[in-house]
Write an enzyme that holds these catalytic residues in place. Structure first.
Site, short mmCIF file in Angstrom:
data_model
loop_
_atom_site.label_atom_id
_atom_site.label_comp_id
_atom_site.label_asym_id
_atom_site.label_seq_id
_atom_site.Cartn_x
_atom_site.Cartn_y
_atom_site.Cartn_z
N GLY A 274 -19.54 10.48 22.56
CA GLY A 274 -18.81 10.09 21.36
C GLY A 274 -17.35 9.82 21.72
N ASN B 247 -15.17 17.82 11.62
CA ASN B 247 -15.94 18.75 12.44
C ASN B 247 -15.59 20.22 12.19
OD1 ASN B 247 -13.62 17.35 13.80
ND2 ASN B 247 -13.79 19.13 15.15
N HIS C 72 -25.76 14.66 21.42
CA HIS C 72 -25.94 16.11 21.54
C HIS C 72 -25.65 16.87 20.25
CE1 HIS C 72 -21.73 17.73 22.15
NE2 HIS C 72 -21.49 16.45 22.36
N CYS D 43 -7.88 25.56 22.62
CA CYS D 43 -7.07 26.48 23.41
C CYS D 43 -6.25 25.62 24.36
CB CYS D 43 -7.98 27.37 24.24
SG CYS D 43 -8.04 29.03 23.67
N1 PLP Z 1 -15.82 13.35 17.17
C1 PLP Z 1 -16.15 14.47 16.51
C2 PLP Z 1 -15.89 14.55 15.05
C3 PLP Z 1 -16.72 15.54 17.19
O1 PLP Z 1 -17.03 16.66 16.53
C4 PLP Z 1 -16.93 15.42 18.59
C5 PLP Z 1 -17.48 16.56 19.36
O2 PLP Z 1 -17.16 17.70 19.14
C6 PLP Z 1 -16.60 14.23 19.23
C7 PLP Z 1 -16.05 13.21 18.49
C8 PLP Z 1 -16.81 14.03 20.70
O3 PLP Z 1 -18.15 13.72 20.97
P1 PLP Z 1 -18.73 13.94 22.46
O4 PLP Z 1 -18.88 15.42 22.64
O5 PLP Z 1 -20.04 13.21 22.46
O6 PLP Z 1 -17.76 13.34 23.39
#
Ligand code: PLP
Length: 380
Positions: free
Chosen positions: A70, A155, A203, A322
């Site tokens: 992502g 998130n 994932h 962190c």
């Molecule tokens: N964007 C959001 C909102 C996410 O929660 C995350 C992962 O925690 C990501 C992007 C990043 O995705 P990836 O872990 O596939 O790089």
């Protein structure tokens, strides 16, 4: 001691059917770009997978660009759309103040290396973006805006953002949405949303690590970040991760029971409200992903709580990063109006397909004591 995992928003176990399909594909030989029969066979499996994923997302197969994460898809979208618009001198990048670092950091990079001006869209105390601010901004500086990127759901709090409204206000300005947390958890259709680009990641939905996708409108061309074989529409190069893609698509098509996950999360919230009445739930209840709840426990330090929970074999999250061993207050909670202190007294619990009511009850059997110990440690 049973271990309990309440961090499904960080990553969630692979769906069995996805693991099986992925392993089978890993045993198949053939680079999908090779012209011989081995290559063609892998290519066929890949293109079938792309078609199925596109159908699930309401987009065309040619709009799916597979990436390694992502994070990579977000980088391609934000930088690519910025560079594409830069040809006409547009330098403003609008993002929300609650984006994941996979958008915040590329935006800051564009500011420090590519003369971008970053404008942060504020959110209200419920964690929802300020559409009036966006309307005013588009009305006054619309011609300077290269790209708008607003996450589909946050998130840390799970709050779903009004992306349809953002697209309406944006008009001709390209809109990207990071839908990494939303896919499979809430209805998501690329064509219905009307965005220019959208990011998803395997994932988070029971697929493997290391595979994601950028959905990009067929008519939009952007410069690439990775140059090489040009495998994915000349926008993303690299031998395609056939097992990863097959695992991703299989997970995308697997059943995910939203109602069950929501019921568990809500049961958990009710127990917290009953047993720890001073706890405060963060984010708009009416528009939240089913599996996430973010809670402030006044008088505590999230880091201490996390370790105390870990002692009990329970994994959850502080939601924030962190940096050099120092726990920082969540930029998301700060943007929602929290003080440094309350932002650093919050935990995120996230539920998934494997979560059970029994786990929920076990966590509640130790949480009040953990909070009391966390408070005592904070006073000392
Ligand atoms: N964007 C959001 C909102 C996410 O929660 C995350 C992962 O925690 C990501 C992007 C990043 O995705 P990836 O872990 O596939 O790089």
């Amino acid at each position: 001691m049973t271990s309990i995992y309440l961090d499904h928003a960080a990553t969630t176990p692979m769906v069995e059917s996805a693991l099986r399909a992925m392993t089978e594909q890993a045993n198949a030989l053939g680079n999908p770009s090779s012209l011989h029969s081995h290559g063609r066979s892998t290519r066929k499996s890949l293109e079938d997978a792309r078609e199925r994923l596109a159908k699930e997302l309401g987009c065309l197969p040619s709009e799916v660009i597979f990436t390694a994460s992502g994070t990579e898809a977000n980088n391609i979208a934000l930088k690519g759309l910025y560079w594409a618009a830069g040809e006409s001198g547009k330098k403003v990048v609008v993002i929300s103040s609650i984006e994941h670092h996979a958008i915040l950091d590329p935006a800051n990079w564009l500011a420090s290396h590519e003369q971008a001006e970053i404008i942060l869209l504020p959110v209200n105390p419920n964690g929802v973006i300020d559409l009036e601010f966006l309307s005013d901004l588009v009305a006054t500086r619309g011609r300077e805006i290269a790209v708008i990127s607003i996450m589909h759901a946050n998130n840390e709090t799970g709050v779903i953002q009004p992306i349809g409204e953002v697209v309406r206000i944006a008009g001709q300005i390209p809109v990207h949405t990071d839908a990494v947390q939303s896919f499979k958890k809430t209805p998501l259709s690329f064509s219905h949303l009307g965005v220019t680009a959208m990011t998803i990641s395997a994932h988070k939905i029971g697929g493997p690590l290391g595979i994601g996708a950028l959905i990009l409108k067929r008519t939009v061309e952007i410069p690439s970040l990775l140059h090489g074989g040009g495998q994915e529409r000349e926008i993303r190069s690299g031998t395609m991760n056939a097992p990863g893609i097959i695992g991703f698509t299989t997970a995308a098509l697997a059943t995910y029971n939203v109602d069950e996950v929501r019921a568990l999360r809500d049961r958990f919230i009710s127990s917290i409200q009953e047993m720890i009445p001073e706890a405060r739930i963060n984010g708009l209840a009416a528009s939240r992903l089913p599996g996430i709840v973010n809670v402030t426990f006044p008088g505590t330090q999230s880091e201490t709580l996390l370790l105390l929970m870990d002692e009990q074999n329970i994994s959850c999250s502080t939601g924030s990063a962190c940096s050099a061993g120092v726990h920082e207050a969540s930029h998301v909670l700060l943007a929602m109006g929290h003080s440094q202190t309350t932002a650093q007294s919050s935990l995120r619990f996230s539920f998934g397909a494997t979560s059970t009511a029994q786990e929920c009850d076990l966590v509640m059997s130790v949480l009040p004591d953990v909070i009391a110990r966390g408070r005592a440690a904070n006073i000392r």
